[in-house]
Each structure stands twice: as C-alpha cells, then as structure tokens.
Design a protein around this motif. Structure first.
Motif, PDB file in Angstrom:
ATOM      1  N   LYS A 246      58.785   1.835 -17.245  1.00 18.57           N
ATOM      2  CA  LYS A 246      58.392   0.652 -17.643  1.00 18.57           C
ATOM      3  C   LYS A 246      58.172  -0.579 -16.718  1.00 18.57           C
ATOM      4  CE  LYS A 246      60.271  -2.535 -21.162  1.00 18.57           C
ATOM      5  NZ  LYS A 246      61.353  -2.773 -22.112  1.00 18.57           N
ATOM      6  N   LEU A 247      58.895  -0.575 -15.783  1.00 14.86           N
ATOM      7  CA  LEU A 247      58.896  -1.477 -14.700  1.00 14.86           C
ATOM      8  C   LEU A 247      57.666  -1.407 -14.005  1.00 14.86           C
ATOM      9  CD1 LEU A 247      59.761  -3.839 -12.869  1.00 14.86           C
ATOM     10  CD2 LEU A 247      61.401  -2.073 -11.635  1.00 14.86           C
ATOM     11  N   ILE A 248      57.301  -0.252 -13.660  1.00 14.38           N
ATOM     12  CA  ILE A 248      55.956   0.132 -12.897  1.00 14.38           C
ATOM     13  C   ILE A 248      54.828  -0.275 -13.637  1.00 14.38           C
ATOM     14  CG2 ILE A 248      54.403   2.033 -11.917  1.00 14.38           C
ATOM     15  CD1 ILE A 248      56.911   3.531 -11.259  1.00 14.38           C
ATOM     16  N   GLU A 249      54.835   0.004 -15.004  1.00 17.08           N
ATOM     17  CA  GLU A 249      53.778  -0.283 -15.855  1.00 17.08           C
ATOM     18  C   GLU A 249      53.593  -2.060 -15.697  1.00 17.08           C
ATOM     19  OE1 GLU A 249      50.234  -0.277 -18.026  1.00 17.08           O
ATOM     20  OE2 GLU A 249      51.513   1.389 -17.228  1.00 17.08           O
ATOM     21  N   GLN A 250      54.716  -2.618 -15.786  1.00 14.78           N
ATOM     22  CA  GLN A 250      54.928  -4.132 -15.892  1.00 14.78           C
ATOM     23  C   GLN A 250      54.354  -4.712 -14.791  1.00 14.78           C
ATOM     24  OE1 GLN A 250      58.958  -5.769 -16.540  1.00 14.78           O
ATOM     25  NE2 GLN A 250      58.099  -7.944 -16.818  1.00 14.78           N
ATOM     26  N   ILE A 251      54.625  -4.252 -13.649  1.00 16.57           N
ATOM     27  CA  ILE A 251      54.126  -4.553 -12.271  1.00 16.57           C
ATOM     28  C   ILE A 251      52.536  -4.642 -12.285  1.00 16.57           C
ATOM     29  CG2 ILE A 251      54.052  -4.088  -9.833  1.00 16.57           C
ATOM     30  CD1 ILE A 251      56.853  -3.387 -10.128  1.00 16.57           C
ATOM     31  N   LYS A 252      52.034  -3.400 -12.632  1.00 14.26           N
ATOM     32  CA  LYS A 252      50.743  -3.439 -12.669  1.00 14.26           C
ATOM     33  C   LYS A 252      49.904  -4.351 -13.707  1.00 14.26           C
ATOM     34  CE  LYS A 252      50.566   1.765 -11.443  1.00 14.26           C
ATOM     35  NZ  LYS A 252      50.082   3.197 -12.117  1.00 14.26           N
ATOM     36  N   THR A 253      50.721  -4.366 -14.929  1.00 15.69           N
ATOM     37  CA  THR A 253      49.885  -5.459 -15.941  1.00 15.69           C
ATOM     38  C   THR A 253      50.008  -6.942 -15.374  1.00 15.69           C
ATOM     39  OG1 THR A 253      50.745  -3.979 -17.676  1.00 15.69           O
ATOM     40  CG2 THR A 253      50.049  -6.079 -18.352  1.00 15.69           C
ATOM     41  N   GLU A 254      51.076  -7.129 -14.807  1.00 15.68           N
ATOM     42  CA  GLU A 254      51.231  -8.487 -14.332  1.00 15.68           C
ATOM     43  C   GLU A 254      50.692  -8.592 -13.027  1.00 15.68           C
ATOM     44  OE1 GLU A 254      54.900 -10.205 -15.253  1.00 15.68           O
ATOM     45  OE2 GLU A 254      55.345  -9.280 -17.121  1.00 15.68           O
ATOM     46  N   HIS A 255      49.962  -7.610 -12.245  1.00 10.37           N
ATOM     47  CA  HIS A 255      49.725  -7.884 -10.972  1.00 10.37           C
ATOM     48  C   HIS A 255      50.466  -8.567 -10.036  1.00 10.37           C
ATOM     49  CE1 HIS A 255      45.672  -7.010 -13.097  1.00 10.37           C
ATOM     50  NE2 HIS A 255      46.114  -7.997 -13.762  1.00 10.37           N
ATOM     51  N   VAL A 256      51.812  -7.892  -9.982  1.00  8.26           N
ATOM     52  CA  VAL A 256      52.590  -8.222  -8.849  1.00  8.26           C
ATOM     53  C   VAL A 256      52.134  -7.628  -7.550  1.00  8.26           C
ATOM     54  CG1 VAL A 256      55.023  -8.296  -8.215  1.00  8.26           C
ATOM     55  CG2 VAL A 256      54.423  -8.512 -10.547  1.00  8.26           C
ATOM     56  N   LYS A 257      51.894  -8.436  -6.586  1.00  4.41           N
ATOM     57  CA  LYS A 257      51.415  -7.932  -5.293  1.00  4.41           C
ATOM     58  C   LYS A 257      52.271  -7.604  -4.168  1.00  4.41           C
ATOM     59  CE  LYS A 257      46.674  -9.848  -6.852  1.00  4.41           C
ATOM     60  NZ  LYS A 257      45.633 -10.571  -6.404  1.00  4.41           N
ATOM     61  N   SER A 258      53.574  -8.454  -4.076  1.00  4.61           N
ATOM     62  CA  SER A 258      54.362  -8.395  -3.014  1.00  4.61           C
ATOM     63  C   SER A 258      55.688  -7.854  -3.522  1.00  4.61           C
ATOM     64  CB  SER A 258      54.668  -9.696  -2.595  1.00  4.61           C
ATOM     65  OG  SER A 258      53.321 -10.116  -1.887  1.00  4.61           O
ATOM     66  N   TYR A 259      56.508  -6.989  -2.606  1.00  4.59           N
ATOM     67  CA  TYR A 259      57.839  -6.589  -2.807  1.00  4.59           C
ATOM     68  C   TYR A 259      58.749  -6.927  -1.665  1.00  4.59           C
ATOM     69  CZ  TYR A 259      57.510  -2.355   0.129  1.00  4.59           C
ATOM     70  OH  TYR A 259      57.258  -1.402   1.207  1.00  4.59           O
TER      71      TYR A 259
ATOM     72  N   LEU B 169      59.164 -15.737   0.654  1.00  9.75           N
ATOM     73  CA  LEU B 169      58.790 -15.694  -0.634  1.00  9.75           C
ATOM     74  C   LEU B 169      57.378 -16.395  -0.654  1.00  9.75           C
ATOM     75  CD1 LEU B 169      62.111 -15.871  -2.473  1.00  9.75           C
ATOM     76  CD2 LEU B 169      60.456 -13.725  -2.471  1.00  9.75           C
ATOM     77  N   SER B 170      57.383 -17.683  -0.326  1.00 10.72           N
ATOM     78  CA  SER B 170      56.348 -18.350  -0.464  1.00 10.72           C
ATOM     79  C   SER B 170      55.001 -18.051   0.071  1.00 10.72           C
ATOM     80  CB  SER B 170      56.506 -20.000  -0.170  1.00 10.72           C
ATOM     81  OG  SER B 170      57.167 -20.066   1.107  1.00 10.72           O
ATOM     82  N   ALA B 171      55.111 -17.321   1.398  1.00  7.45           N
ATOM     83  CA  ALA B 171      54.266 -16.978   2.280  1.00  7.45           C
ATOM     84  C   ALA B 171      53.483 -15.664   1.533  1.00  7.45           C
ATOM     85  CB  ALA B 171      54.755 -16.570   3.481  1.00  7.45           C
ATOM     86  N   ALA B 172      54.425 -14.787   0.882  1.00  6.26           N
ATOM     87  CA  ALA B 172      53.906 -13.640   0.312  1.00  6.26           C
ATOM     88  C   ALA B 172      53.096 -14.204  -1.028  1.00  6.26           C
ATOM     89  CB  ALA B 172      55.019 -12.574  -0.069  1.00  6.26           C
ATOM     90  N   MET B 173      53.830 -15.090  -1.749  1.00  4.76           N
ATOM     91  CA  MET B 173      52.928 -15.480  -2.901  1.00  4.76           C
ATOM     92  C   MET B 173      51.946 -16.112  -2.658  1.00  4.76           C
ATOM     93  SD  MET B 173      56.087 -16.217  -5.569  1.00  4.76           S
ATOM     94  CE  MET B 173      56.911 -17.382  -4.272  1.00  4.76           C
ATOM     95  N   ALA B 174      51.914 -17.026  -1.595  1.00  2.00           N
ATOM     96  CA  ALA B 174      50.554 -17.730  -1.258  1.00  2.00           C
ATOM     97  C   ALA B 174      49.332 -16.820  -0.657  1.00  2.00           C
ATOM     98  CB  ALA B 174      50.782 -18.598  -0.050  1.00  2.00           C
ATOM     99  N   LYS B 175      49.605 -15.533  -0.155  1.00  2.00           N
ATOM    100  CA  LYS B 175      48.885 -14.625   0.394  1.00  2.00           C
ATOM    101  C   LYS B 175      48.161 -13.980  -0.781  1.00  2.00           C
ATOM    102  CE  LYS B 175      50.164 -12.174   3.826  1.00  2.00           C
ATOM    103  NZ  LYS B 175      50.744 -11.151   4.705  1.00  2.00           N
ATOM    104  N   SER B 176      48.851 -13.741  -1.981  1.00  2.00           N
ATOM    105  CA  SER B 176      48.290 -13.169  -2.849  1.00  2.00           C
ATOM    106  C   SER B 176      47.597 -13.894  -4.243  1.00  2.00           C
ATOM    107  CB  SER B 176      49.432 -12.062  -3.626  1.00  2.00           C
ATOM    108  OG  SER B 176      50.366 -13.024  -4.112  1.00  2.00           O
ATOM    109  N   SER B 177      47.708 -15.353  -3.936  1.00  2.00           N
ATOM    110  CA  SER B 177      47.012 -16.308  -5.003  1.00  2.00           C
ATOM    111  C   SER B 177      45.757 -16.469  -4.645  1.00  2.00           C
ATOM    112  CB  SER B 177      47.933 -17.611  -4.821  1.00  2.00           C
ATOM    113  OG  SER B 177      47.526 -18.150  -3.640  1.00  2.00           O
TER     114      SER B 177
END
Length: 299
Positions: free
Chosen positions: A226-239, A291-299
């Motif tokens: 379920k988590l894998i599907e959610q990550i794909k759906t919400e386009h989470v790009k960083s871990y 965290l902010s660097a990773a999110m900025a990279k994916s925005s």
C-alpha cells in the motif's frame, strides 16, 4: 576541647555555605534518557550540571537495552529526565534494577501531542523534539526541575533557558525560510519510520514511512504494498535513511518506487562529536538542510 567546640559551632555555617551533601560549586549529577535530551539539559544547566546520556550517540531509544553501568549512573543521579509518551519503555525496568528512588522528570508534559492509530489503538507520538517549538516546553520543564534541585543557581538556569529559547526561535524561523520556499506539492519525503510528524505538522511536510512510531514495530506485506502504491501515486521522489535504524526496508521500498536517496537524517539521536549533528541545534539545522535540498531538487 576548645578546638572541638569551635568546629561544632561552625557546622551550621559550613552546612549553609556548602549544603549537607555536596561542596559549593559541585555540579548536579543529571541523567537524561537519550542524547538529544541530554544536550538540551546541558544547554539549560550550563556549568552547574554534569549530564550523562543513557542511550549513546547514534543509538535507538526504542530498542535500547540498559546495562549495569547505566543502572549505576541512574542510582547516582540527583535528577533524571525522560521525554516520555512511551519513548523510554525500558525506564521502569532500569529504575527497578538500579534502586533509584527518584521520579524521572517528563519534559514533554505540556506539549500539544500528535496522535495516530497503531495496531488498533490510539497512541501519542513521542518524537516531539523534531520541532523546536516543542523543545521550548522542554526547556521550561528542565529549568523548573533544575531550579528545584539546585535553588542557589536558579538565576543562571533561568538566564540559560531564556538564551536557548532565543536559539530555538531562530531555528524555527530558519526551517520556515527553507520549507516555505518549496511548493506544497513537493513537500513529500519517505523515511524509515514515523518520527517526523511534528516537523511535518509545523512546516507542512508530508512524511511517509513503512514503520509506525516505534522501530520495534513491523510492517506487513500488505502495508508495504500500500505504501509503495501511495508513493507512486503521490510522486514522492526522495527517501532518507536514519542514523539509528536498519536501512534495508526503506531501501527496498525506494527500489520499487524509483525514489532517490537524499542521504541520512538524525532523528532520535545525535552523531558523535566529529559528526554533522553533535548538538540538537546542529542536528535540526542539518536535517532541515538535507530535507529542503531534496525537495527543492524534485520540485
């Protein structure tokens, strides 16, 4: 005889000056449950406290197993601090084994807690320190406990607490500056377990994780799917991995979703002194930067 009388007559003065159990200026022996809390206690106590942490650097406070050395340190402490809310499930056993006759100060008392459903029960999130706004409550509780234990130095504790809360306000402003610049849709991160809820609540960041509030929990195959599907759906790009936890499960999920590694975060413990997060302030700012660097990279 005269010398004996002189010494006896001086005893009240000696006791008043130095106290009955310690010499003047001797630091108060304090034990904190884990390194993040120990650092904050040291900031408030300053030179008037001798602080030791039961859980060491890079240690996991959920799965900690106390040793006889820890029992000895606890028994010798005048004040003991815990965060509370279920984080230190081992503390009662340690108190019983050590013979410690005090009552630990719960520094999270007064914080507006997050709750979540876990295994069919509503539980409180113990990871309050991942917001510096919450740590200001810690500071007030620590100051009050130290002033009670060492009234002579209460003015210094108050001054230290005030100065440190100014630092906490600056840390809060720094996090807002970093996160507010990132589009809301990009503020999504995968981590090992649900330990960043207070940071997420404070700064509008969504954290997804395969494990619950404790690293002792286990995720089922269905929950992981379920988590894998959610990550794909919400386009989470960083871990991110965590310095005190097993990385394998989050790496497995990242591999299934295509999420990219943002590095390592310091979540429940500080680093060694030569690492990037030897104090709470450095830990928080380091995590915000990562965290902010990773999110900025994916925005």
């Amino acid at each position: 005889m005269t010398r004996k009388l002189t010494l006896l007559s001086a005893l009240p003065l000696i006791t008043a000056l130095y106290g009955s159990t310690a010499l003047a200026g001797e630091p108060v022996k304090v034990v904190a449950s884990f390194t993040v809390l120990a650092d904050v206690v040291a900031q408030v106590g300053g030179d008037h406290v001798d602080v030791s942490s039961l859980v060491g650097p890079n240690g996991d406070p959920h799965e900690f197993e106390p040793s006889p050395t820890d029992a000895k340190a606890l028994k010798a402490a005048k004040v003991t601090f815990i965060s509370g809310e279920g984080l230190e499930g081992w503390m009662e056993r340690l108190i019983s084994a050590s013979g410690y006759d005090g009552k630990p100060v719960v520094v999270s008392d007064g914080i507006a807690l997050r709750t979540m459903e876990e295994d069919g029960k509503t539980v409180n999130d113990p990871h309050v320190w991942n917001s510096p706004v919450n740590v200001k409550v810690w500071v007030d509780n620590i100051e009050a406990a130290l002033a009670k234990a060492d009234p002579d130095d209460a003015a210094d504790f108050a001054a230290n607490a005030k100065a440190y809360k100014t630092k906490l306000d600056a840390m809060d402003a720094y996090a807002h500056e970093k996160f507010d610049a990132i589009p809301q849709a990009s503020r999504k991160i995968l981590t090992s377990h649900d330990a960043f809820g207070y940071l997420g609540r404070e700064y509008g960041v969504a954290f997804l994780s395969p494990l619950g509030l404790s690293t002792e929990t286990e995720a089922s195959a269905a929950e992981i799917a379920k988590l894998i599907e959610q990550i794909k759906t919400e386009h989470v790009k960083s871990y991110f991995l965590e310095n005190s936890n097993d990385p394998r499960l989050v790496e497995q999920i990242a591999g299934a979703t295509g999420a990219q590694s943002g590095g390592e975060l310091y979540v429940e413990s500080l680093s060694e002194k030569d690492g990037p997060a030897p104090t709470y302030e450095q830990m928080f700012r380091y995590n915000v930067d990562q965290l902010s660097a990773a999110m900025a990279k994916s925005s």
